[in-house]
Design a protein around this motif. Structure first.
Motif, PDB file in Angstrom:
ATOM      1  N   LYS A  63       0.839  -1.207   0.000  1.00 28.88           N
ATOM      2  CA  LYS A  63       0.000   0.000   0.000  1.00 28.88           C
ATOM      3  C   LYS A  63       0.873   1.257   0.000  1.00 28.88           C
ATOM      4  CE  LYS A  63      -3.867  -2.142   2.417  1.00 28.88           C
ATOM      5  NZ  LYS A  63      -4.674  -2.159   3.632  1.00 28.88           N
ATOM      6  N   VAL A  64       1.922   1.245   0.794  1.00 29.06           N
ATOM      7  CA  VAL A  64       2.853   2.382   0.833  1.00 29.06           C
ATOM      8  C   VAL A  64       3.400   2.639  -0.562  1.00 29.06           C
ATOM      9  CG1 VAL A  64       5.147   3.136   1.639  1.00 29.06           C
ATOM     10  CG2 VAL A  64       3.523   2.146   3.263  1.00 29.06           C
ATOM     11  N   ARG A  65       3.871   1.591  -1.220  1.00 28.68           N
ATOM     12  CA  ARG A  65       4.457   1.731  -2.566  1.00 28.68           C
ATOM     13  C   ARG A  65       3.409   2.216  -3.575  1.00 28.68           C
ATOM     14  NH1 ARG A  65       8.563   2.470  -0.121  1.00 28.68           N
ATOM     15  NH2 ARG A  65       9.886   0.744   0.534  1.00 28.68           N
ATOM     16  N   ALA A  66       2.179   1.717  -3.462  1.00 30.56           N
ATOM     17  CA  ALA A  66       1.114   2.135  -4.385  1.00 30.56           C
ATOM     18  C   ALA A  66       0.768   3.605  -4.188  1.00 30.56           C
ATOM     19  CB  ALA A  66      -0.120   1.257  -4.186  1.00 30.56           C
ATOM     20  N   VAL A  67       0.717   4.048  -2.944  1.00 29.15           N
ATOM     21  CA  VAL A  67       0.422   5.466  -2.667  1.00 29.15           C
ATOM     22  C   VAL A  67       1.582   6.338  -3.149  1.00 29.15           C
ATOM     23  CG1 VAL A  67      -0.047   7.187  -0.864  1.00 29.15           C
ATOM     24  CG2 VAL A  67      -1.137   4.935  -0.737  1.00 29.15           C
ATOM     25  N   GLU A  68       2.815   5.893  -2.925  1.00 29.55           N
ATOM     26  CA  GLU A  68       3.978   6.646  -3.416  1.00 29.55           C
ATOM     27  C   GLU A  68       3.943   6.775  -4.938  1.00 29.55           C
ATOM     28  OE1 GLU A  68       7.350   5.641  -0.015  1.00 29.55           O
ATOM     29  OE2 GLU A  68       7.165   4.310  -1.746  1.00 29.55           O
ATOM     30  N   LYS A  69       3.560   5.718  -5.616  1.00 22.60           N
ATOM     31  CA  LYS A  69       3.453   5.754  -7.081  1.00 22.60           C
ATOM     32  C   LYS A  69       2.381   6.762  -7.511  1.00 22.60           C
ATOM     33  CE  LYS A  69       2.868   2.680 -11.021  1.00 22.60           C
ATOM     34  NZ  LYS A  69       2.561   1.333 -11.477  1.00 22.60           N
ATOM     35  N   LEU A  70       1.260   6.772  -6.805  1.00 22.53           N
ATOM     36  CA  LEU A  70       0.203   7.739  -7.085  1.00 22.53           C
ATOM     37  C   LEU A  70       0.727   9.164  -6.897  1.00 22.53           C
ATOM     38  CD1 LEU A  70      -2.851   8.266  -7.661  1.00 22.53           C
ATOM     39  CD2 LEU A  70      -3.193   8.162  -5.179  1.00 22.53           C
ATOM     40  N   PHE A  71       1.501   9.393  -5.838  1.00 23.79           N
ATOM     41  CA  PHE A  71       2.067  10.711  -5.566  1.00 23.79           C
ATOM     42  C   PHE A  71       3.021  11.155  -6.675  1.00 23.79           C
ATOM     43  CE2 PHE A  71       1.574  10.487  -0.638  1.00 23.79           C
ATOM     44  CZ  PHE A  71       0.214  10.640  -0.778  1.00 23.79           C
ATOM     45  N   LYS A  72       3.792  10.229  -7.240  1.00 25.24           N
ATOM     46  CA  LYS A  72       4.714  10.587  -8.331  1.00 25.24           C
ATOM     47  C   LYS A  72       3.940  11.067  -9.550  1.00 25.24           C
ATOM     48  CE  LYS A  72       8.659   7.819  -7.019  1.00 25.24           C
ATOM     49  NZ  LYS A  72       9.444   6.612  -7.206  1.00 25.24           N
ATOM     50  N   THR A  73       2.854  10.395  -9.857  1.00 26.40           N
ATOM     51  CA  THR A  73       2.003  10.816 -10.970  1.00 26.40           C
ATOM     52  C   THR A  73       1.406  12.185 -10.685  1.00 26.40           C
ATOM     53  OG1 THR A  73       1.474   8.511 -11.438  1.00 26.40           O
ATOM     54  CG2 THR A  73       0.022  10.147 -12.404  1.00 26.40           C
ATOM     55  N   TYR A  85      -8.030  11.872  -8.264  1.00 22.10           N
ATOM     56  CA  TYR A  85      -6.956  11.302  -7.449  1.00 22.10           C
ATOM     57  C   TYR A  85      -7.508  10.563  -6.227  1.00 22.10           C
ATOM     58  CZ  TYR A  85      -3.027  12.613 -10.217  1.00 22.10           C
ATOM     59  OH  TYR A  85      -2.107  12.677 -11.249  1.00 22.10           O
ATOM     60  N   TYR A  86      -8.579  11.055  -5.661  1.00 20.26           N
ATOM     61  CA  TYR A  86      -9.184  10.322  -4.545  1.00 20.26           C
ATOM     62  C   TYR A  86      -9.800   9.007  -5.023  1.00 20.26           C
ATOM     63  CZ  TYR A  86      -8.093  13.560  -0.896  1.00 20.26           C
ATOM     64  OH  TYR A  86      -7.397  14.304   0.018  1.00 20.26           O
ATOM     65  N   GLN A  87     -10.303   8.980  -6.250  1.00 22.37           N
ATOM     66  CA  GLN A  87     -10.792   7.718  -6.814  1.00 22.37           C
ATOM     67  C   GLN A  87      -9.644   6.739  -7.001  1.00 22.37           C
ATOM     68  OE1 GLN A  87     -12.803   9.112 -10.330  1.00 22.37           O
ATOM     69  NE2 GLN A  87     -14.770   9.288  -9.286  1.00 22.37           N
ATOM     70  N   ARG A  88      -8.515   7.237  -7.441  1.00 20.23           N
ATOM     71  CA  ARG A  88      -7.350   6.365  -7.624  1.00 20.23           C
ATOM     72  C   ARG A  88      -6.848   5.840  -6.285  1.00 20.23           C
ATOM     73  NH1 ARG A  88      -3.548   9.198 -12.041  1.00 20.23           N
ATOM     74  NH2 ARG A  88      -2.406   7.251 -11.811  1.00 20.23           N
ATOM     75  N   LEU A  89      -6.966   6.643  -5.247  1.00 17.35           N
ATOM     76  CA  LEU A  89      -6.597   6.182  -3.907  1.00 17.35           C
ATOM     77  C   LEU A  89      -7.514   5.036  -3.486  1.00 17.35           C
ATOM     78  CD1 LEU A  89      -4.580   6.958  -1.604  1.00 17.35           C
ATOM     79  CD2 LEU A  89      -6.451   8.273  -0.600  1.00 17.35           C
ATOM     80  N   GLN A  90      -8.783   5.108  -3.872  1.00 15.99           N
ATOM     81  CA  GLN A  90      -9.737   4.050  -3.546  1.00 15.99           C
ATOM     82  C   GLN A  90      -9.370   2.728  -4.212  1.00 15.99           C
ATOM     83  OE1 GLN A  90     -13.683   5.466  -4.491  1.00 15.99           O
ATOM     84  NE2 GLN A  90     -13.531   7.162  -3.045  1.00 15.99           N
ATOM     85  N   PHE A  91      -8.721   2.777  -5.368  1.00 19.49           N
ATOM     86  CA  PHE A  91      -8.292   1.540  -6.028  1.00 19.49           C
ATOM     87  C   PHE A  91      -7.227   0.812  -5.222  1.00 19.49           C
ATOM     88  CE2 PHE A  91      -9.631   3.711 -10.139  1.00 19.49           C
ATOM     89  CZ  PHE A  91     -10.814   2.985 -10.230  1.00 19.49           C
ATOM     90  N   ILE A  92      -6.486   1.547  -4.407  1.00 13.59           N
ATOM     91  CA  ILE A  92      -5.445   0.936  -3.573  1.00 13.59           C
ATOM     92  C   ILE A  92      -6.089   0.198  -2.407  1.00 13.59           C
ATOM     93  CG2 ILE A  92      -3.440   1.407  -2.091  1.00 13.59           C
ATOM     94  CD1 ILE A  92      -2.918   3.866  -4.001  1.00 13.59           C
ATOM     95  N   ASP A  93      -7.007   0.844  -1.715  1.00 13.15           N
ATOM     96  CA  ASP A  93      -7.771   0.202  -0.643  1.00 13.15           C
ATOM     97  C   ASP A  93      -9.060   0.992  -0.460  1.00 13.15           C
ATOM     98  OD1 ASP A  93      -8.899  -0.480   1.936  1.00 13.15           O
ATOM     99  OD2 ASP A  93      -6.992  -1.450   2.408  1.00 13.15           O
TER     100      ASP A  93
END
Length: 197
Positions: free
Chosen positions: A6-16, A156-164
């Protein structure tokens, strides 16, 4: 998905997100006002714990989790951000003490667009930027009339929902969101026996 993933997925989202924000800044010239921390001191900011997992991971990795949790206990107000430096000193400016690890809400503040009830795209800048950079805000809105530019917060909040989905749905006052994230990460590593890398 475990916490590290989850940490890595959120970090990837932040890079985008950072790339989107940079495009917005380059095209419009919008920027935060030096030493302004008004967004950080707004008392009604809420966030998910999930968006602070990278911060929590960083704090745990650098043995800072206990001091941030102690700061949260000392503040004793979940609406106050526990990682905010209120004072500008010779060696440090006022603002986030862990800027690179800040949450999604912090990253999006003033650097996103919204649509009004008529579907018109408008920059969602803070009051300070709207007042002090009115010409740049007008420029941004002019560009947004023609095409999307920069991040749209809801996307971006929708993309966060895809993570969890569950964790992204739960919003707390900022201090509480950070506390939950830190406790979740510390607990995960304590009971899993895994090491932070």
């Amino acid at each position: 998905m475990n916490i590290v993933r989850k940490v890595r997925a959120v970090e990837k989202l932040f890079k985008t997100l950072e790339k989107d924000i940079l495009k917005l800044q380059e095209k419009t010239g919008l920027h935060c006002v030096d030493n302004c921390i008004k967004c950080c001191t707004t008392s009604n900011i809420t966030a998910s714990a999930l968006e602070f997992y990278p911060l929590a991971y960083y704090l745990h990795k650098h043995n800072l989790a206990d001091s941030v949790l102690a700061n949260i206990d000392q503040i004793n107000d979940p609406k106050i951000c526990p990682i905010l430096n209120y004072m500008s000193t010779e060696n440090r400016r006022a603002g986030c003490m862990f800027y690179e690890q800040r949450g999604l809400i912090c990253r999006l503040f003033s650097y996103n667009y919204r649509t009004d009830k008529h579907g018109t795209r408008l920059i969602a800048a803070c009051k300070t930027i709207n007042e002090e950079q009115a010409v740049l805000v007008a420029k941004a809105n002019g560009i947004l009339l023609k095409k999307p530019l920069g991040p749209k917060a809801t996307a971006y909040y929708q993309r966060l929902q895809f993570i969890d989905f569950k964790e992204a749905q739960k919003h707390y006052p900022i201090g509480e969101a950070i506390r939950i994230a830190v406790e979740s990460v510390v607990t995960y590593f304590h009971y899993s026996g895994k090491k932070v890398v």
